[in-house]
Scaffold this motif. Sequence first.
Motif, mmCIF file in Angstrom:
data_model
loop_
_atom_site.group_PDB
_atom_site.id
_atom_site.type_symbol
_atom_site.label_atom_id
_atom_site.label_comp_id
_atom_site.label_asym_id
_atom_site.label_seq_id
_atom_site.Cartn_x
_atom_site.Cartn_y
_atom_site.Cartn_z
ATOM 1 N N ARG A 115 -2.153 21.059 14.210
ATOM 2 C CA ARG A 115 -1.480 19.879 14.759
ATOM 3 C C ARG A 115 -0.435 19.362 13.777
ATOM 4 N NH1 ARG A 115 -5.064 14.661 15.791
ATOM 5 N NH2 ARG A 115 -5.344 15.046 13.589
ATOM 6 N N ALA A 116 -0.761 19.324 12.493
ATOM 7 C CA ALA A 116 0.182 18.837 11.484
ATOM 8 C C ALA A 116 1.409 19.741 11.396
ATOM 9 C CB ALA A 116 -0.510 18.751 10.120
ATOM 10 N N LEU A 117 1.204 21.045 11.487
ATOM 11 C CA LEU A 117 2.342 21.973 11.473
ATOM 12 C C LEU A 117 3.241 21.739 12.678
ATOM 13 C CD1 LEU A 117 0.590 25.246 10.275
ATOM 14 C CD2 LEU A 117 2.304 23.912 9.029
ATOM 15 N N HIS A 118 2.640 21.539 13.839
ATOM 16 C CA HIS A 118 3.425 21.269 15.050
ATOM 17 C C HIS A 118 4.216 19.966 14.902
ATOM 18 C CE1 HIS A 118 4.593 20.991 19.233
ATOM 19 N NE2 HIS A 118 4.103 19.767 19.252
ATOM 20 N N LEU A 119 3.560 18.929 14.413
ATOM 21 C CA LEU A 119 4.237 17.647 14.212
ATOM 22 C C LEU A 119 5.384 17.785 13.220
ATOM 23 C CD1 LEU A 119 1.105 15.335 14.074
ATOM 24 C CD2 LEU A 119 2.893 15.255 15.831
ATOM 25 N N SER A 120 5.154 18.538 12.165
ATOM 26 C CA SER A 120 6.194 18.731 11.161
ATOM 27 C C SER A 120 7.392 19.476 11.752
ATOM 28 C CB SER A 120 5.616 19.505 9.974
ATOM 29 O OG SER A 120 6.612 19.741 9.015
ATOM 30 N N MET A 121 7.119 20.502 12.538
ATOM 31 C CA MET A 121 8.214 21.273 13.142
ATOM 32 C C MET A 121 9.021 20.433 14.124
ATOM 33 S SD MET A 121 6.740 25.151 13.655
ATOM 34 C CE MET A 121 5.792 24.675 15.053
ATOM 35 N N THR A 122 8.358 19.508 14.810
ATOM 36 C CA THR A 122 9.059 18.653 15.773
ATOM 37 C C THR A 122 9.566 17.368 15.127
ATOM 38 O OG1 THR A 122 6.970 17.652 16.493
ATOM 39 C CG2 THR A 122 7.771 19.558 17.750
ATOM 40 N N LYS A 123 9.381 17.273 13.791
ATOM 41 C CA LYS A 123 9.841 16.113 13.011
ATOM 42 C C LYS A 123 9.314 14.790 13.578
ATOM 43 C CE LYS A 123 14.041 18.423 11.389
ATOM 44 N NZ LYS A 123 13.373 19.212 10.458
ATOM 45 N N THR A 124 8.021 14.794 13.915
ATOM 46 C CA THR A 124 7.359 13.590 14.406
ATOM 47 C C THR A 124 6.081 13.364 13.605
ATOM 48 O OG1 THR A 124 6.148 14.834 16.098
ATOM 49 C CG2 THR A 124 8.231 13.829 16.776
ATOM 50 N N ILE A 125 5.495 12.200 13.770
ATOM 51 C CA ILE A 125 4.187 11.898 13.191
ATOM 52 C C ILE A 125 3.318 11.327 14.295
ATOM 53 C CG2 ILE A 125 5.024 11.525 10.831
ATOM 54 C CD1 ILE A 125 4.911 8.496 11.364
ATOM 55 N N LEU A 126 2.041 11.208 14.006
ATOM 56 C CA LEU A 126 1.113 10.635 14.975
ATOM 57 C C LEU A 126 1.356 9.142 15.122
ATOM 58 C CD1 LEU A 126 -2.194 12.350 13.790
ATOM 59 C CD2 LEU A 126 -0.960 12.822 15.905
ATOM 60 N N PRO A 127 0.939 8.571 16.250
ATOM 61 C CA PRO A 127 0.955 7.106 16.364
ATOM 62 C C PRO A 127 0.051 6.523 15.268
ATOM 63 C CG PRO A 127 0.485 8.123 18.485
ATOM 64 C CD PRO A 127 0.467 9.220 17.464
ATOM 65 N N LYS A 128 0.413 5.366 14.749
ATOM 66 C CA LYS A 128 -0.290 4.780 13.597
ATOM 67 C C LYS A 128 -1.803 4.670 13.808
ATOM 68 C CE LYS A 128 0.178 1.504 9.968
ATOM 69 N NZ LYS A 128 1.153 0.806 9.175
ATOM 70 N N GLU A 129 -2.245 4.397 15.026
ATOM 71 C CA GLU A 129 -3.690 4.264 15.262
ATOM 72 C C GLU A 129 -4.436 5.600 15.125
ATOM 73 O OE1 GLU A 129 -1.629 4.593 19.250
ATOM 74 O OE2 GLU A 129 -1.383 3.281 17.530
ATOM 75 N N GLN A 130 -3.692 6.716 15.079
ATOM 76 C CA GLN A 130 -4.315 8.034 14.925
ATOM 77 C C GLN A 130 -4.206 8.572 13.498
ATOM 78 O OE1 GLN A 130 -3.123 10.900 17.903
ATOM 79 N NE2 GLN A 130 -3.117 9.353 19.508
ATOM 80 N N TRP A 131 -3.563 7.829 12.601
ATOM 81 C CA TRP A 131 -3.463 8.268 11.219
ATOM 82 C C TRP A 131 -4.866 8.303 10.604
ATOM 83 C CZ3 TRP A 131 1.052 5.131 8.583
ATOM 84 C CH2 TRP A 131 2.249 5.417 9.248
ATOM 85 N N THR A 132 -5.075 9.220 9.682
ATOM 86 C CA THR A 132 -6.337 9.268 8.952
ATOM 87 C C THR A 132 -6.394 8.049 8.037
ATOM 88 O OG1 THR A 132 -6.238 11.680 8.957
ATOM 89 C CG2 THR A 132 -7.785 10.656 7.425
ATOM 90 N N LYS A 133 -7.468 7.295 8.144
ATOM 91 C CA LYS A 133 -7.620 6.091 7.338
ATOM 92 C C LYS A 133 -8.290 6.416 6.006
ATOM 93 C CE LYS A 133 -7.956 3.395 11.556
ATOM 94 N NZ LYS A 133 -7.468 4.543 12.331
ATOM 95 N N TYR A 134 -7.855 5.741 4.973
ATOM 96 C CA TYR A 134 -8.365 5.938 3.616
ATOM 97 C C TYR A 134 -9.890 5.849 3.585
ATOM 98 C CZ TYR A 134 -9.064 4.959 -1.371
ATOM 99 O OH TYR A 134 -9.494 4.983 -2.669
ATOM 100 N N GLU A 135 -10.428 4.843 4.264
ATOM 101 C CA GLU A 135 -11.873 4.617 4.244
ATOM 102 C C GLU A 135 -12.643 5.687 5.012
ATOM 103 O OE1 GLU A 135 -9.421 1.105 3.805
ATOM 104 O OE2 GLU A 135 -9.628 2.379 5.555
ATOM 105 N N GLU A 136 -12.000 6.372 5.922
ATOM 106 C CA GLU A 136 -12.678 7.356 6.770
ATOM 107 C C GLU A 136 -12.477 8.796 6.302
ATOM 108 O OE1 GLU A 136 -11.103 6.534 10.639
ATOM 109 O OE2 GLU A 136 -12.105 4.584 10.772
ATOM 110 N N ASP A 137 -11.601 8.999 5.331
ATOM 111 C CA ASP A 137 -11.318 10.342 4.840
ATOM 112 C C ASP A 137 -12.446 10.785 3.918
ATOM 113 O OD1 ASP A 137 -10.271 12.722 3.916
ATOM 114 O OD2 ASP A 137 -8.329 11.877 3.404
ATOM 115 N N THR A 138 -13.139 11.835 4.305
ATOM 116 C CA THR A 138 -14.228 12.353 3.483
ATOM 117 C C THR A 138 -13.801 13.654 2.829
ATOM 118 O OG1 THR A 138 -15.155 13.561 5.351
ATOM 119 C CG2 THR A 138 -16.022 11.343 4.956
ATOM 120 N N LYS A 139 -14.341 13.914 1.672
ATOM 121 C CA LYS A 139 -14.068 15.169 0.972
ATOM 122 C C LYS A 139 -15.077 16.208 1.469
ATOM 123 C CE LYS A 139 -11.970 13.096 -3.080
ATOM 124 N NZ LYS A 139 -11.952 13.036 -4.534
ATOM 125 N N TYR A 140 -14.837 16.691 2.680
ATOM 126 C CA TYR A 140 -15.771 17.594 3.341
ATOM 127 C C TYR A 140 -15.912 18.937 2.632
ATOM 128 C CZ TYR A 140 -11.619 19.924 5.161
ATOM 129 O OH TYR A 140 -10.431 20.596 5.247
#
Length: 111
Positions: free
Chosen positions: A64-89
Motif C-alpha cells: 500500500r505504501a509503495l502504491h501511495l508513493s507512486m501516486t504521490k498521495t498519502i493516507l487520510p490523517k485518521e488512517q496514519w499509524t499513530k505513535y502510541e499504536e506502533d508496535t515493534k512486532y
Amino acid sequence: MSAYVARKGPAVFSALGKWAYNLSGFNQYGLHRDDCLYEDEDVKKAISRLPKHLYDERNYRITRALHLSMTKTILPKEQWTKYEEDTKYLEPYLKEVIREREEREEWEKDH
C-alpha cells in the motif's frame, strides 16, 4: 527550570519521540517502524520467522505504501499509524536471530 525538566523527563522524551516519529513521514503511508528497517541478513531471517498473519499484514502495509508513493498521495490523517499504536512486532524475532548468530560466531571461534 531543570527541576521541572527532571520531574517531567519521561513526558519530555515522549513528546520529543512523538514529534520525531510524526516528522519521519512513514506513518502517513500506514507503515510501522519495523516495516522500514534495512533488510540485512538478520532482518530477512527475522521476517521469515514471522507468523503468517504478521507477515501478511507487513506485506500489505508495504505494498500500500509503495502504491501511495507512486501516486504521490498519502493516507487520510485518521488512517496514519499513530505513535502510541506502533508496535515493534519484529523486535522479538530479530533479537532471537541476533542472539543465535552471535552464539554461532562464538562457537565457531572456539572450534
